[in-house]
Design an enzyme around this catalytic site. Structure first.
Site, PDB file in Angstrom:
ATOM      1  N   HIS A   1       6.362  -2.477  43.992  1.00  0.00           N
ATOM      2  CA  HIS A   1       7.713  -1.035  43.531  1.00  0.00           C
ATOM      3  C   HIS A   1       7.796  -0.364  44.440  1.00  0.00           C
ATOM      4  CE1 HIS A   1      10.056   1.260  40.904  1.00  0.00           C
ATOM      5  NE2 HIS A   1       9.317   2.748  41.351  1.00  0.00           N
TER       6      HIS A   1
ATOM      7  N   HIS B   1      15.201  -2.284  42.656  1.00  0.00           N
ATOM      8  CA  HIS B   1      14.554  -3.069  41.433  1.00  0.00           C
ATOM      9  C   HIS B   1      15.826  -4.576  41.873  1.00  0.00           C
ATOM     10  CE1 HIS B   1      14.315   0.755  38.511  1.00  0.00           C
ATOM     11  NE2 HIS B   1      13.177   0.272  39.284  1.00  0.00           N
TER      12      HIS B   1
ATOM     13  N   GLU C   1      17.931  12.314  31.694  1.00  0.00           N
ATOM     14  CA  GLU C   1      19.020  11.902  32.943  1.00  0.00           C
ATOM     15  C   GLU C   1      19.746  11.881  32.102  1.00  0.00           C
ATOM     16  OE1 GLU C   1      17.002   8.577  34.715  1.00  0.00           O
ATOM     17  OE2 GLU C   1      18.558   7.982  35.517  1.00  0.00           O
TER      18      GLU C   1
ATOM     19  N   ARG D   1      18.083  14.514  37.176  1.00  0.00           N
ATOM     20  CA  ARG D   1      16.921  13.366  36.641  1.00  0.00           C
ATOM     21  C   ARG D   1      17.342  12.146  37.470  1.00  0.00           C
ATOM     22  NH1 ARG D   1      12.727  11.876  32.154  1.00  0.00           N
ATOM     23  NH2 ARG D   1      11.497  10.547  33.674  1.00  0.00           N
TER      24      ARG D   1
ATOM     25  N   HIS E   1      16.288   3.054  44.454  1.00  0.00           N
ATOM     26  CA  HIS E   1      16.154   2.267  42.945  1.00  0.00           C
ATOM     27  C   HIS E   1      17.098   0.865  43.174  1.00  0.00           C
ATOM     28  CE1 HIS E   1      13.124   5.255  43.151  1.00  0.00           C
ATOM     29  NE2 HIS E   1      11.697   4.648  42.171  1.00  0.00           N
TER      30      HIS E   1
ATOM     31  N   GLU F   1       6.691   6.772  46.857  1.00  0.00           N
ATOM     32  CA  GLU F   1       7.066   7.717  45.749  1.00  0.00           C
ATOM     33  C   GLU F   1       7.284   9.305  46.030  1.00  0.00           C
ATOM     34  OE1 GLU F   1       9.625   6.453  44.001  1.00  0.00           O
ATOM     35  OE2 GLU F   1       8.657   5.036  42.679  1.00  0.00           O
TER      36      GLU F   1
ATOM     37  N   ARG G   1       7.413   3.671  14.744  1.00  0.00           N
ATOM     38  CA  ARG G   1       7.991   3.802  14.647  1.00  0.00           C
ATOM     39  C   ARG G   1       7.103   5.317  15.935  1.00  0.00           C
ATOM     40  NH1 ARG G   1       9.531   3.878   9.166  1.00  0.00           N
ATOM     41  NH2 ARG G   1      11.269   1.996   9.511  1.00  0.00           N
TER      42      ARG G   1
ATOM     43  N   ASN H   1      15.598   8.269  41.280  1.00  0.00           N
ATOM     44  CA  ASN H   1      16.488   6.981  41.296  1.00  0.00           C
ATOM     45  C   ASN H   1      16.507   6.302  42.676  1.00  0.00           C
ATOM     46  OD1 ASN H   1      14.890   5.481  39.055  1.00  0.00           O
ATOM     47  ND2 ASN H   1      17.014   6.626  37.899  1.00  0.00           N
TER      48      ASN H   1
ATOM     49  N   LYS I   1       7.914  16.344  39.653  1.00  0.00           N
ATOM     50  CA  LYS I   1       8.599  15.484  38.855  1.00  0.00           C
ATOM     51  C   LYS I   1       8.625  16.476  37.503  1.00  0.00           C
ATOM     52  CE  LYS I   1       8.973  11.034  37.040  1.00  0.00           C
ATOM     53  NZ  LYS I   1       8.651  10.419  37.223  1.00  0.00           N
TER      54      LYS I   1
ATOM     55  N   LYS J   1       9.223   8.529  30.878  1.00  0.00           N
ATOM     56  CA  LYS J   1      10.297   7.212  30.823  1.00  0.00           C
ATOM     57  C   LYS J   1       9.471   5.947  30.693  1.00  0.00           C
ATOM     58  CE  LYS J   1      14.066   7.475  33.636  1.00  0.00           C
ATOM     59  NZ  LYS J   1      14.806   7.107  35.000  1.00  0.00           N
TER      60      LYS J   1
HETATM   61  N1  LIG Z   1       7.891   5.526  33.947  1.00  0.00           N
HETATM   62  C1  LIG Z   1       8.452   6.191  35.296  1.00  0.00           C
HETATM   63  O1  LIG Z   1       8.878   7.201  35.549  1.00  0.00           O
HETATM   64  C2  LIG Z   1       8.429   5.441  36.633  1.00  0.00           C
HETATM   65  C3  LIG Z   1       8.145   5.890  38.149  1.00  0.00           C
HETATM   66  C4  LIG Z   1       8.236   5.041  38.717  1.00  0.00           C
HETATM   67  C5  LIG Z   1       7.739   3.536  39.057  1.00  0.00           C
HETATM   68  N2  LIG Z   1       7.668   3.109  37.546  1.00  0.00           N
HETATM   69  C6  LIG Z   1       6.818   1.648  37.356  1.00  0.00           C
HETATM   70  O2  LIG Z   1       5.488   1.778  38.165  1.00  0.00           O
HETATM   71  C7  LIG Z   1       5.359   0.299  37.870  1.00  0.00           C
HETATM   72  C8  LIG Z   1       4.371   0.202  39.004  1.00  0.00           C
HETATM   73  O3  LIG Z   1       3.065   1.019  39.192  1.00  0.00           O
HETATM   74  P1  LIG Z   1       1.657   0.706  40.658  1.00  0.00           P
HETATM   75  O4  LIG Z   1       2.510   0.894  42.120  1.00  0.00           O
HETATM   76  O5  LIG Z   1       1.028   1.672  39.993  1.00  0.00           O
HETATM   77  O6  LIG Z   1       1.612  -0.812  40.240  1.00  0.00           O
HETATM   78  P2  LIG Z   1       0.437  -1.246  39.362  1.00  0.00           P
HETATM   79  O7  LIG Z   1      -0.020  -0.951  38.118  1.00  0.00           O
HETATM   80  O8  LIG Z   1       0.905  -2.688  39.510  1.00  0.00           O
HETATM   81  O9  LIG Z   1      -0.916  -1.343  39.886  1.00  0.00           O
HETATM   82  C9  LIG Z   1      -0.958  -1.254  41.333  1.00  0.00           C
HETATM   83  C10 LIG Z   1      -2.276  -2.278  41.690  1.00  0.00           C
HETATM   84  O10 LIG Z   1      -3.769  -1.086  41.598  1.00  0.00           O
HETATM   85  C11 LIG Z   1      -4.425  -2.150  40.976  1.00  0.00           C
HETATM   86  N3  LIG Z   1      -4.727  -0.783  40.514  1.00  0.00           N
HETATM   87  C12 LIG Z   1      -4.539   0.708  39.917  1.00  0.00           C
HETATM   88  N4  LIG Z   1      -5.350   1.729  39.666  1.00  0.00           N
HETATM   89  C13 LIG Z   1      -5.725   0.561  40.756  1.00  0.00           C
HETATM   90  C14 LIG Z   1      -7.590   1.646  41.200  1.00  0.00           C
HETATM   91  N5  LIG Z   1      -8.136   2.747  40.787  1.00  0.00           N
HETATM   92  N6  LIG Z   1      -8.322   1.251  41.600  1.00  0.00           N
HETATM   93  C15 LIG Z   1      -8.031  -0.272  42.302  1.00  0.00           C
HETATM   94  N7  LIG Z   1      -7.418  -0.890  41.383  1.00  0.00           N
HETATM   95  C16 LIG Z   1      -6.067  -0.598  41.089  1.00  0.00           C
HETATM   96  C17 LIG Z   1      -3.520  -2.261  39.313  1.00  0.00           C
HETATM   97  O11 LIG Z   1      -4.553  -3.181  38.573  1.00  0.00           O
HETATM   98  C18 LIG Z   1      -2.975  -3.288  40.549  1.00  0.00           C
HETATM   99  O12 LIG Z   1      -2.399  -4.754  40.900  1.00  0.00           O
HETATM  100  C19 LIG Z   1       6.226  -0.899  38.031  1.00  0.00           C
HETATM  101  O13 LIG Z   1       6.521  -1.001  37.210  1.00  0.00           O
HETATM  102  C20 LIG Z   1       7.053   0.859  38.424  1.00  0.00           C
HETATM  103  O14 LIG Z   1       8.415   0.185  37.715  1.00  0.00           O
HETATM  104  C21 LIG Z   1       7.605   4.168  36.259  1.00  0.00           C
HETATM  105 ZN   LIG Z   2      10.225   4.617  41.040  1.00  0.00          ZN
END
Ligand SMILES: NC(=O)c1ccc[n+]([C@@H]2O[C@H](COP(=O)([O-])OP(=O)(O)OC[C@H]3O[C@@H](n4cnc5c(N)ncnc54)[C@H](O)[C@@H]3O)[C@@H](O)[C@H]2O)c1
Ligand SMILES: [Zn+2]
Length: 360
Positions: free
Chosen positions: A262, A249, A234, A238, A245, A182, A118, A242, A224, A140
């Site tokens: 993404h 998405h 949200e 907030r 998005h 972003e 939990r 999006n 942010k 999130k």
């Molecule tokens: N929670 C939130 O508020 C929120 C906001 C925006 C996006 N997201 C989510 O985040 C995700 C996208 O995140 P992302 O773009 O970081 O993708 P990701 O986590 O897939 O990372 C991108 C790529 O870069 C690699 N990588 C990461 N750091 C590295 C480094 N320092 N050196 C070399 N390679 C590295 C990873 O292994 C991957 O291949 C999506 O799932 C999206 O839905 C969440």
């Molecule tokens: Zn996003």
């Protein structure tokens, strides 16, 4: 090192931004008030940064879970792999999780932390630009469902965020650009001066000039943090985070997780939201052009994949979390620097954007 705060009463926490923070424990290890620590990371990030993090945790019992890399692994099965390891190590409710990686690892490890017994405390160590400017901040957490992005999740805040800008040195160019989508988003929704700044400094950002990158990360995190502090769950503002998005998405789910990044999907979606805003008479054609030009300079796509029909888009968008009782709602732009709250859009204009934008 810069320190920002996400102000959420007793759940407030710091965001540390600086170079080589992983190589020293001073700022962040004091947030780990436990001996049991589990680091969740992936096959790409582990060989680069796992040792550095483990070295700072010498006096702890450290377990690690190394997941395969990719959005397609942001699943309930991967979360189960984390639970399996936590139980195998007999970790208790005082154990701390560390998310070490991009947004996929951050969202997934955060979700696992929210669920295990939990809820156990967790720390975010974002290593991608996208994670440092967006996903690691705000609590999130989620995994994907085959029918929709981030459909299974929880609001669950970390104890702190450690954004070591040195980790960006190893980030592939395509991922850097995805993060910039972003960053541009903050300019569009609430910070017009930041949008201007990006028009001036895009080349410096792409060259990874440390000063420009650090400034962009800090200003993004400040935006942010302000939005999250004002509206954690949200109920209002907030949702503007999006922007793009709903369309984005649909692109991610429709093309298959991991095909379109993404950030790339968000870039496409922001162009479509801008086009829709023009059809409503808010943005001028010149504004839409300015937005697309900046995204293109960031080496991002600005048009949807031709294989995604308007009909399929509508079907995919029907599961968006902003929908209310089956009605699609969109974040739009009143002008560059000001987003609207989610609002219904008439089907004629929406279909026009889906059929025409980027396809002509
Ligand atoms: N929670 C939130 O508020 C929120 C906001 C925006 C996006 N997201 C989510 O985040 C995700 C996208 O995140 P992302 O773009 O970081 O993708 P990701 O986590 O897939 O990372 C991108 C790529 O870069 C690699 N990588 C990461 N750091 C590295 C480094 N320092 N050196 C070399 N390679 C590295 C990873 O292994 C991957 O291949 C999506 O799932 C999206 O839905 C969440
Ligand atoms: Zn996003």
């Amino acid at each position: 090192m810069r320190i920002l705060t996400v102000t959420l009463g007793e759940r407030s926490y710091p965001i540390y931004i600086g170079k080589d923070l992983l190589r020293s424990s001073e700022a962040w290890v004091r947030h780990i008030d436990a001996t049991q620590v589990m680091i969740v990371t992936n096959e790409t990030v582990a060989p680069l940064y796992l040792d550095a993090v483990v070295r700072q945790l010498r006096d702890k019992r450290v377990a690690t879970v190394i997941l395969p890399d990719g959005e397609e692994y942001k699943t309930i099965d991967s979360a189960m792999a984390v639970f399996d390891e936590l139980l195998r190590w007999k970790f208790s409710r005082s154990a701390h999780l560390i998310a070490l990686g991009g947004g996929v690892i951050g969202d997934l490890a955060g979700f696992a932390a929210a669920c295990y017994q939990r809820g156990v405390p967790f720390l975010q160590i974002p290593t991608s630009l996208l994670a440092q400017v967006d996903s690691s901040v705000g609590g999130k957490t989620a995994v994907n469902h085959p029918r929709g992005k981030n459909m299974i999740g929880a609001f669950y805040q970390p104890k702190c965020v450690i954004a070591d800008t040195a980790t960006l040195d190893t980030l592939p160019d395509r991922e850097l650009s995805a993060g910039l989508a972003e960053v541009i988003k903050y300019g569009l929704i609430r910070d017009p001066e930041f949008f201007d700044w990006m028009e001036e400094h895009m080349d410096a950002l792409l060259r990874r000039e440390p000063e420009a990158l650090t400034y962009a990360i800090e200003r993004s995190c400040r935006n942010k943090a302000e939005v999250v502090a004002a509206d954690e769950r949200e109920a209002g503002e907030r949702a503007t985070l999006n922007l793009g998005h709903t369309f984005g998405h649909a692109v991610e789910t429709g093309m298959g997780y991991g095909r379109v990044l993404h950030g790339e999907a968000v870039a496409i979606g922001m162009c479509q939201a801008a086009d829709l805003s023009r059809r409503l008479g808010w943005l001028s054609a010149a504004d839409v052009d300015r937005i697309a030009t900046l995204l293109k300079r960031a080496r991002l796509p600005v048009a949807p994949p031709p294989s995604l029909s308007a009909e399929r888009y509508l079907e995919l968008m029907a599961v968006d979390k902003k929908n209310v009782e089956g009605q699609l709602r969109f974040i739009l732009l009143e002008r560059i620097g000001k987003a609207t709250l989610p609002r219904p859009v008439d089907v004629g204009r929406l279909t026009a954007t889906l059929e025409e934008y980027g396809r002509v």
